[in-house]
Design a protein around this motif. Structure first.
Motif, PDB file in Angstrom:
ATOM      1  N   SER A  36       0.826  -1.160  -0.049  1.00  0.00           N
ATOM      2  CA  SER A  36       0.006  -0.004  -0.032  1.00  0.00           C
ATOM      3  C   SER A  36       0.853   1.271   0.009  1.00  0.00           C
ATOM      4  CB  SER A  36      -0.998   0.077   1.282  1.00  0.00           C
ATOM      5  OG  SER A  36      -1.750  -1.248   1.205  1.00  0.00           O
ATOM      6  N   GLY A  37       1.783   1.153   0.675  1.00  0.00           N
ATOM      7  CA  GLY A  37       2.906   2.443   0.963  1.00  0.00           C
ATOM      8  C   GLY A  37       3.445   2.676  -0.565  1.00  0.00           C
ATOM      9  N   LYS A  38       3.899   1.400  -1.285  1.00  0.00           N
ATOM     10  CA  LYS A  38       4.501   1.723  -2.646  1.00  0.00           C
ATOM     11  C   LYS A  38       3.493   2.381  -3.606  1.00  0.00           C
ATOM     12  CE  LYS A  38       7.959  -2.029  -2.205  1.00  0.00           C
ATOM     13  NZ  LYS A  38       8.352  -3.140  -2.627  1.00  0.00           N
ATOM     14  N   GLU A  39       2.266   2.006  -3.491  1.00  0.00           N
ATOM     15  CA  GLU A  39       1.350   2.444  -4.453  1.00  0.00           C
ATOM     16  C   GLU A  39       0.974   3.869  -4.161  1.00  0.00           C
ATOM     17  OE1 GLU A  39      -1.556  -1.460  -4.623  1.00  0.00           O
ATOM     18  OE2 GLU A  39      -2.460   0.206  -3.522  1.00  0.00           O
ATOM     19  N   ASN A  40       1.411   4.488  -2.889  1.00  0.00           N
ATOM     20  CA  ASN A  40       1.286   5.867  -2.872  1.00  0.00           C
ATOM     21  C   ASN A  40       2.724   6.780  -2.940  1.00  0.00           C
ATOM     22  OD1 ASN A  40      -1.554   6.286  -1.985  1.00  0.00           O
ATOM     23  ND2 ASN A  40      -1.292   4.930  -0.128  1.00  0.00           N
ATOM     24  N   GLU A  41       3.728   6.059  -3.148  1.00  0.00           N
ATOM     25  CA  GLU A  41       4.826   6.582  -3.377  1.00  0.00           C
ATOM     26  C   GLU A  41       4.716   7.725  -4.647  1.00  0.00           C
ATOM     27  OE1 GLU A  41       7.804   3.510  -1.630  1.00  0.00           O
ATOM     28  OE2 GLU A  41       8.070   3.925  -3.713  1.00  0.00           O
ATOM     29  N   GLY A  42       5.377   8.649  -4.453  1.00  0.00           N
ATOM     30  CA  GLY A  42       5.349   9.791  -5.787  1.00  0.00           C
ATOM     31  C   GLY A  42       3.901  10.367  -5.809  1.00  0.00           C
ATOM     32  N   ASN A  43       3.150  10.263  -5.042  1.00  0.00           N
ATOM     33  CA  ASN A  43       1.817  10.883  -5.346  1.00  0.00           C
ATOM     34  C   ASN A  43       1.156  11.720  -4.207  1.00  0.00           C
ATOM     35  OD1 ASN A  43      -0.199  11.616  -7.167  1.00  0.00           O
ATOM     36  ND2 ASN A  43      -1.454  10.091  -6.292  1.00  0.00           N
ATOM     37  N   THR A  44       2.374  12.241  -3.180  1.00  0.00           N
ATOM     38  CA  THR A  44       1.843  13.004  -1.984  1.00  0.00           C
ATOM     39  C   THR A  44       1.402  14.281  -2.508  1.00  0.00           C
ATOM     40  OG1 THR A  44       4.174  13.396  -1.678  1.00  0.00           O
ATOM     41  CG2 THR A  44       3.180  11.595  -0.559  1.00  0.00           C
ATOM     42  N   ARG A  45       0.635  14.765  -1.529  1.00  0.00           N
ATOM     43  CA  ARG A  45       0.260  16.003  -1.957  1.00  0.00           C
ATOM     44  C   ARG A  45       1.226  17.321  -2.037  1.00  0.00           C
ATOM     45  NH1 ARG A  45      -4.865  17.132  -2.636  1.00  0.00           N
ATOM     46  NH2 ARG A  45      -6.660  15.679  -1.913  1.00  0.00           N
ATOM     47  N   ASP A  46       2.339  17.188  -1.358  1.00  0.00           N
ATOM     48  CA  ASP A  46       3.364  18.066  -1.347  1.00  0.00           C
ATOM     49  C   ASP A  46       4.417  17.980  -2.705  1.00  0.00           C
ATOM     50  OD1 ASP A  46       4.211  15.658  -0.267  1.00  0.00           O
ATOM     51  OD2 ASP A  46       5.616  16.717   1.066  1.00  0.00           O
ATOM     52  N   GLU A  47       4.186  16.605  -3.398  1.00  0.00           N
ATOM     53  CA  GLU A  47       4.982  16.279  -4.385  1.00  0.00           C
ATOM     54  C   GLU A  47       4.451  16.747  -5.747  1.00  0.00           C
ATOM     55  OE1 GLU A  47       7.648  12.773  -6.057  1.00  0.00           O
ATOM     56  OE2 GLU A  47       6.990  12.704  -4.033  1.00  0.00           O
ATOM     57  N   VAL A  48       3.053  16.255  -5.829  1.00  0.00           N
ATOM     58  CA  VAL A  48       2.286  16.377  -6.892  1.00  0.00           C
ATOM     59  C   VAL A  48       0.878  17.183  -6.429  1.00  0.00           C
ATOM     60  CG1 VAL A  48       1.296  15.255  -8.914  1.00  0.00           C
ATOM     61  CG2 VAL A  48       3.210  14.415  -7.922  1.00  0.00           C
ATOM     62  N   VAL A  49       0.996  18.499  -6.697  1.00  0.00           N
ATOM     63  CA  VAL A  49      -0.085  19.451  -6.602  1.00  0.00           C
ATOM     64  C   VAL A  49      -1.209  19.410  -7.533  1.00  0.00           C
ATOM     65  CG1 VAL A  49      -0.655  21.749  -5.733  1.00  0.00           C
ATOM     66  CG2 VAL A  49       1.657  20.515  -4.769  1.00  0.00           C
ATOM     67  N   PRO A  50      -2.343  19.128  -7.225  1.00  0.00           N
ATOM     68  CA  PRO A  50      -3.292  19.563  -8.363  1.00  0.00           C
ATOM     69  C   PRO A  50      -3.395  20.890  -8.854  1.00  0.00           C
ATOM     70  CG  PRO A  50      -4.467  18.522  -6.481  1.00  0.00           C
ATOM     71  CD  PRO A  50      -3.005  18.794  -6.190  1.00  0.00           C
ATOM     72  N   ILE A  51      -3.663  21.311  -9.976  1.00  0.00           N
ATOM     73  CA  ILE A  51      -3.646  22.407 -10.930  1.00  0.00           C
ATOM     74  C   ILE A  51      -4.923  22.979 -11.270  1.00  0.00           C
ATOM     75  CG2 ILE A  51      -2.777  23.845 -12.698  1.00  0.00           C
ATOM     76  CD1 ILE A  51      -0.334  22.077 -12.492  1.00  0.00           C
ATOM     77  N   SER A  52      -5.425  24.101 -11.009  1.00  0.00           N
ATOM     78  CA  SER A  52      -6.548  24.828 -11.376  1.00  0.00           C
ATOM     79  C   SER A  52      -6.434  25.665 -12.579  1.00  0.00           C
ATOM     80  CB  SER A  52      -7.492  25.422 -10.195  1.00  0.00           C
ATOM     81  OG  SER A  52      -8.640  25.780 -10.613  1.00  0.00           O
ATOM     82  N   VAL A  53      -7.024  25.517 -13.670  1.00  0.00           N
ATOM     83  CA  VAL A  53      -6.827  26.510 -14.889  1.00  0.00           C
ATOM     84  C   VAL A  53      -8.099  27.449 -15.151  1.00  0.00           C
ATOM     85  CG1 VAL A  53      -6.337  26.284 -17.380  1.00  0.00           C
ATOM     86  CG2 VAL A  53      -5.146  24.630 -16.009  1.00  0.00           C
ATOM     87  N   GLU A  54      -7.863  28.355 -15.242  1.00  0.00           N
ATOM     88  CA  GLU A  54      -9.086  29.231 -15.821  1.00  0.00           C
ATOM     89  C   GLU A  54      -8.815  29.576 -17.308  1.00  0.00           C
ATOM     90  OE1 GLU A  54      -9.292  33.673 -14.958  1.00  0.00           O
ATOM     91  OE2 GLU A  54     -10.391  32.826 -13.408  1.00  0.00           O
ATOM     92  N   LEU A  55      -9.991  29.240 -17.940  1.00  0.00           N
ATOM     93  CA  LEU A  55     -10.276  29.272 -19.330  1.00  0.00           C
ATOM     94  C   LEU A  55     -10.948  30.521 -19.724  1.00  0.00           C
ATOM     95  CD1 LEU A  55     -11.467  25.600 -19.919  1.00  0.00           C
ATOM     96  CD2 LEU A  55      -9.365  26.420 -20.719  1.00  0.00           C
ATOM     97  N   LYS A  56     -10.089  31.192 -20.668  1.00  0.00           N
ATOM     98  CA  LYS A  56     -11.011  32.491 -21.188  1.00  0.00           C
ATOM     99  C   LYS A  56     -11.055  32.627 -22.925  1.00  0.00           C
ATOM    100  CE  LYS A  56      -9.266  35.451 -17.369  1.00  0.00           C
ATOM    101  NZ  LYS A  56      -8.663  36.762 -17.019  1.00  0.00           N
ATOM    102  N   ASN A  57     -12.040  33.359 -23.375  1.00  0.00           N
ATOM    103  CA  ASN A  57     -12.198  33.287 -24.569  1.00  0.00           C
ATOM    104  C   ASN A  57     -11.434  34.441 -25.283  1.00  0.00           C
ATOM    105  OD1 ASN A  57     -13.626  35.732 -24.258  1.00  0.00           O
ATOM    106  ND2 ASN A  57     -15.653  34.857 -24.318  1.00  0.00           N
ATOM    107  N   GLY A  58     -11.573  34.645 -26.544  1.00  0.00           N
ATOM    108  CA  GLY A  58     -10.396  35.888 -27.229  1.00  0.00           C
ATOM    109  C   GLY A  58     -10.760  37.242 -26.611  1.00  0.00           C
TER     110      GLY A  58
END
Length: 198
Positions: A36-58
């Motif tokens: 279980s620990g190995k499955e979670n390696e490299g995917n901790t919140r401080d290592e891979v942070v979600p990104i929010s993108v704002e979409l705008k038109n022309g």
């Protein structure tokens, strides 16, 4: 006397076997925890942070958002947008983290770190090729897309966090997934920066 010795030997053997069984069970639990620990390696919140993108038109008006999150299956893009024309729209990751209005050509071509062909070709698709968005009659779309061809982990060849940055682009027409180099998807209707170039 012999009966007592035999009885005592049976008890000792039983205790030893029981102890071995407990040890084996504990070993199994320990192994499961390790996996279980190995499955979670490299995917901790401080290592891979979600990104929010704002979409705008022309015109610089906000038309939606896209949330990107690293999961074991790849990068999940949760997009929610409105004020788009009904029908199918090409949707891609582009190679530069710049959204200059009104045409968004500043975003460059599709994200293509392995230099392959666009769409359903023998050596395709681009890492930035995504399924078309199906926009409803009310001009809105809300869907989740998972792509295995990119990552939010820095330092990887297919990382969206590279030196040039990357963007999300919604096109005015559907991507035919065949025409080169970008699927004949027409002009760029909306743009959002995933990561800025350094």
């Amino acid at each position: 006397m012999k009966c007592w010795l035999s009885f005592l030997l049976v008890i000792i053997v039983f205790v030893i076997l029981n102890a071995c069984g407990v040890d084996n069970d504990e070993g199994s639990d320990s192994e499961d925890t390790s996996l279980s620990g190995k499955e979670n390696e490299g995917n901790t919140r401080d290592e891979v942070v979600p990104i929010s993108v704002e979409l705008k038109n022309g015109e610089g008006e906000k038309v939606g958002t896209a949330d990107l999150e690293q999961q074991f299956s790849g990068v999940v893009i949760k997009i929610k947008a409105s004020n788009l024309s009904p029908g199918k729209h090409g949707f891609h990751i582009h190679e530069k983290g710049v959204c200059e209005e009104p045409d968004f050509k500043s975003a460059g071509d599709h994200f293509n770190p392995t230099d392959v062909s666009h769409g359903e070709q023998e050596d395709g698709p681009h890492a930035g090729d995504l399924p078309n968005l199906q926009v409803g009659e009310d001009g809105t779309v809300e869907t989740d897309i998972t792509t295995e061809k990119v990552t939010l982990k820095s330092g990887e060849e297919n990382s969206l966090i590279g030196s040039d940055g990357t963007t999300l682009i919604i096109h005015e027409k559907a991507d035919d997934h065949k025409s080169q180099p970008s699927g004949d998807a027409g002009d760029r209707s909306a743009c959002g920066v995933i990561s800025h170039g350094s």
